[in-house]
Design an enzyme around this catalytic site. Structure first.
Site, PDB file in Angstrom:
ATOM      1  CB  CYS A 216      -0.962   0.185   1.166  1.00 19.61           C
ATOM      2  SG  CYS A 216      -1.392  -1.681   1.864  1.00 19.61           S
TER       3      CYS A 216
ATOM      4  NE  ARG B 159       1.540  -9.321   4.913  1.00 15.87           N
ATOM      5  CZ  ARG B 159       0.169  -9.255   4.497  1.00 15.87           C
ATOM      6  NH1 ARG B 159      -0.601 -10.280   5.053  1.00 15.87           N
ATOM      7  NH2 ARG B 159      -0.148  -8.404   3.761  1.00 15.87           N
TER       8      ARG B 159
ATOM      9  CD  GLN C 250      -0.959  -8.599  -0.165  1.00 22.30           C
ATOM     10  OE1 GLN C 250      -0.145  -7.591  -0.277  1.00 22.30           O
ATOM     11  NE2 GLN C 250      -1.843  -8.797   0.572  1.00 22.30           N
TER      12      GLN C 250
ATOM     13  CG  ASP D  42      -2.198  -5.417  -3.039  1.00 21.83           C
ATOM     14  OD1 ASP D  42      -3.498  -5.196  -2.534  1.00 21.83           O
ATOM     15  OD2 ASP D  42      -1.048  -4.778  -2.184  1.00 21.83           O
TER      16      ASP D  42
ATOM     17  CG  HIS E  61      -3.785  -0.200  -2.970  1.00 19.96           C
ATOM     18  ND1 HIS E  61      -2.598  -0.594  -3.243  1.00 19.96           N
ATOM     19  CD2 HIS E  61      -4.129  -0.422  -1.603  1.00 19.96           C
ATOM     20  CE1 HIS E  61      -2.351  -1.357  -2.224  1.00 19.96           C
ATOM     21  NE2 HIS E  61      -3.244  -1.183  -1.098  1.00 19.96           N
TER      22      HIS E  61
ATOM     23  CE  LYS F  88     -12.058  -8.075   7.918  1.00 21.86           C
ATOM     24  NZ  LYS F  88     -10.934  -9.046   7.927  1.00 21.86           N
TER      25      LYS F  88
ATOM     26  CG  HIS G  23      -6.062  -1.313   1.477  1.00 20.94           C
ATOM     27  ND1 HIS G  23      -4.654  -1.168   1.361  1.00 20.94           N
ATOM     28  CD2 HIS G  23      -6.692  -0.548   2.159  1.00 20.94           C
ATOM     29  CE1 HIS G  23      -4.340  -0.194   2.081  1.00 20.94           C
ATOM     30  NE2 HIS G  23      -5.727   0.163   2.742  1.00 20.94           N
TER      31      HIS G  23
HETATM   32 ZN   LIG Z   1      -3.147  -2.136   0.548  1.00 21.71          ZN
END
Ligand SMILES: [Zn+2]
Ligand SMILES: [Zn+2]
Length: 643
Positions: free
Chosen positions: A338, A367, A385, A387, A389, A469, A515
């Site tokens: 992010c 992680r 990910q 991912d 945004h 979420k 996200h």
């Molecule tokens: Zn994010």
């Protein structure tokens, strides 16, 4: 004598003497037949034993043995009986740790010089049956914590002593069944005869409290059911799952490897796995482009100061790896993408006219996970990910959420997942942002789900501190649920990074940030895909779509030509021209789950064709290589799971 009033939710109600057991009260409140299936009761304080004395007015909810809560009680009680049997058999050689119910079963952790092996199950199960026959009641007693510590210390049960020392309670409850006494909150089945259908399943090493520096214990897993058929169905499902285990298939199909020398939880993609991953990535990128996204690439590390600004050092540091020093400045590996996307946003000034901005990245993050928690592709330390945004204006939020869900379900369906459970998580106790923002964002999520006609459950208070979420859990071929997709509104990062745009009014405003990840991570998603398809990927995903097999050496030259022609035209084809029996070569191709085999003998060579065989054994008529290519193109276009 004081009387209390006990009632059922259905309305039946009666006066009873104070201190009456739940069992005795139920006898008066429900029919004898109904009573037989009741294993415990639920009241205001939670689940209670049937033998629990009731001291005040209460509404009792009977818990049936067959219910989810009932089976949990049964399984947990079976763990006690297993521990009793183990203690009876091995006495002081064994110290007991903990024994909870888990999904579909239970376990108990034991400390013994020599770890338990499945060879010992028969003896332990026989002893358990003996204990079950003896109808041992589960007797509850309360003790002062200090007293309990002394009690277990005297019995040499050091793990129980440690648990008690960490407990923040004045009194604790202990349960005895036969000679075995355990620290436990309960509830349990009334006596051991309730346990009729059970089985010990496997052993595993398990560190005390999951800590690699503490002793390694043996965990014995088992399960119990209300009837035989349910156990048989469960064992069948286990067997199916074992056959589909992505770690086993990953090795067999040459997809990925994990090596100690590289490090646990770090995936090495082998050529076939890398190809599978590329096919998924290409599809993902194309779909995102079609849906108005732009692709970003960002680095793997950033200055520690940036992680301070983002709040990760305060809220997420236990998942992050230690910093590294570069020219006296500290850097850290990224656990999330992010802040980098925000960096791209903040590189330029923005006007309200540019929104919505949709940026996606296949972003690799790192992680920390404990070694013991790692599991094949499902739980790793480095993963990518899928991912994205989305930055938008407040009045675009609902439409953007709707679009995300749309793309999400479209992509999941393409991979063969059309069953899912959807959860909407709302404001937790600790949160940032105004109540008004939360309310509007939560409404937008709800509206989008409802417009899409999707059923969902609300998880009250389970939102992340920075926003509400939506989570989507997909169901695989065996009906197992996997958490993959998540869509989160964020009020926190735009504030922390001072994100701004110029509004229609000429003033400075803060955009809304969303996200989202659809697959979650490529590693985990591919793990789920392997198990979902049992390794037999549909044609559009198969790393090797076809394999050409000759019958004798005489066709080798022709095979080579066909192979080269089809490969040049984009088919993912391999050839097996070894001097082996055709059946042997077919079996090998089947083991590798190759969708099509192209068999070539003298006739095919002369006619310029190939004989096509599907991996399920079905034979298609001989055709030219070009006709086969058309067939493949058509099947790939459908993107359907094939045999
Ligand atoms: Zn994010
Ligand atoms: Zn217990």
């Amino acid at each position: 004598m004081t009387e209390i009033s006990l009632s059922l939710q259905s309305g039946a109600s009666k006066q009873f003497p104070q201190g009456i057991s739940a069992a005795a009260a139920l006898k008066e409140l429900v029919s004898a037949k109904e009573c037989k299936g009741i294993v415990a009761v639920r009241c205001k304080e939670g689940l209670r034993d049937l033998s629990a004395p009731l001291m005040e007015d209460a509404v009792l909810e009977p818990v049936l043995l067959r219910s989810e809560a009932g089976l949990e009680i049964l399984r947990h009680s079976t763990a006690h009986i297993m521990a009793l049997a183990v203690k009876e058999l091995y006495g002081e050689q064994v110290k007991v740790a903990i024994g909870p119910a888990i999904e579909d079963g239970f376990y108990y952790d034991f400390d013994r010089d020599k770890p338990f092996s499945p060879d010992e199950f028969e003896v332990i199960e026989a002893k358990m049956r003996e204990m079950i026959k003896a109808r041992l009641p589960f007797l509850r007693r309360e003790m002062k914590r200090e007293e309990a510590i002394a009690f277990f210390r005297e019995r040499g049960e050091v793990y129980k002593v440690e648990l008690l020392q960490d407990l923040d309670a004045e009194t604790v409850s202990i349960y005895s069944q036969g000679s075995f006494i355990d620290l436990c909150r309960g509830p349990h089945v009334p006596d051991s005869s309730w346990i009729q259908v059970f089985k010990l399943l496997r052993v595993a090493g398990s560190y005390w409290r999951g800590d690699e520096k503490r002793p390694m214990l043996t965990r014995i897993y088992g399960t119990a059911f209300a009837d035989k058929k349910d156990l048989q169905d469960y064992l069948h499902r286990l067997e199916e799952a074992r056959k589909r285990d992505h770690r086993k298939l990953g090795k067999q199909l040459g997809l990925f490897t994990i090596q100690d020398q590289i490090g646990p939880g770090l995936i090495l993609w082998q050529p076939r796995g890398a190809l599978l991953r590329r096919l998924i990535e290409d599809y993902w990128k194309d779909e995102h482009y079609r849906h108005g996204y732009q692709l970003l690439y960002t680095p793997h590390i950033a200055r520690q100061d940036m992680w301070k600004t983002s709040g990760h050092l305060d809220f997420y540091s236990e998942n992050m790896y230690a910093p590294m020093e570069v020219e006296e400045v500290l850097y850290q590996l990224k656990p999330m993408n992010c802040p980098f996307h925000i960096g791209v946003f903040n590189a330029e000034r923005h006007s309200y006219r540019e929104f919505p901005i949709r940026w996606c990245e296949l972003g690799t993050v790192y992680r920390y996970e404990r070694t013991g928690a790692l599991h094949g592709l499902m739980r790793v330390r480095g993963f990518t990910q899928d991912d994205a945004h989305i930055f938008c204006l407040p009045d675009q939020l609902e439409a953007e959420i709707f679009n995300i869900i749309d793309l999400n379900l479209h992509i999941l369906r393409t991979f063969g997942f059309d069953q899912y459970d959807i959860y909407l998580s709302t404001r937790p106790e600790k949160y940032v942002g105004s109540e008004d923002h939360w309310e509007r964002a939560t409404q937008a999520l709800k509206q989008a789900l409802e417009k899409k006609g999707l059923a969902y459950q609300i998880d009250p208070g389970e939102g992340v501190f920075y926003g509400p979420k939506i989570d989507i859990k997909i169901k695989d071929q065996l009906g197992r649920s996997w958490q993959c997709s998540t869509i989160q509104v964020d009020f926190n990062l735009p504030e922390r990074f001072q994100m701004r745009y110029t509004g229609e009014d000429g003033g400075e405003h803060q955009p809304i940030m969303i996200h989202r990840a659809l697959m979650g991570s490529l590693e985990r998603f591919i793990g789920v895909l392997i198990e979902h398809y049992a390794g037999a990927f549909p044609l559009w995903l198969a790393p090797e779509q076809a394999r050409i097999l000759n019958i004798t050496d005489a066709q080798a030259g022709y095979c080579q030509q066909v192979y080269e022609r089809l490969r040049t035209l984009g088919l993912r084809i391999e050839q097996d021209l070894r001097n082996e029996k055709l059946n042997y070569k077919i079996r090998e191709a089947q083991l590798m789950k190759v969708p099509y085999m192209l068999v070539v003998g003298e006739r095919e060579k002369e006619e310029g064709t190939v004989t096509v065989r599907r991996r399920n054994g079905e034979n298609l008529p001989a055709m030219t290589p070009e006709a086969f290519l058309d067939l493949v193109a058509e099947e790939c276009k459908q993107r359907q799971a094939c045999v």
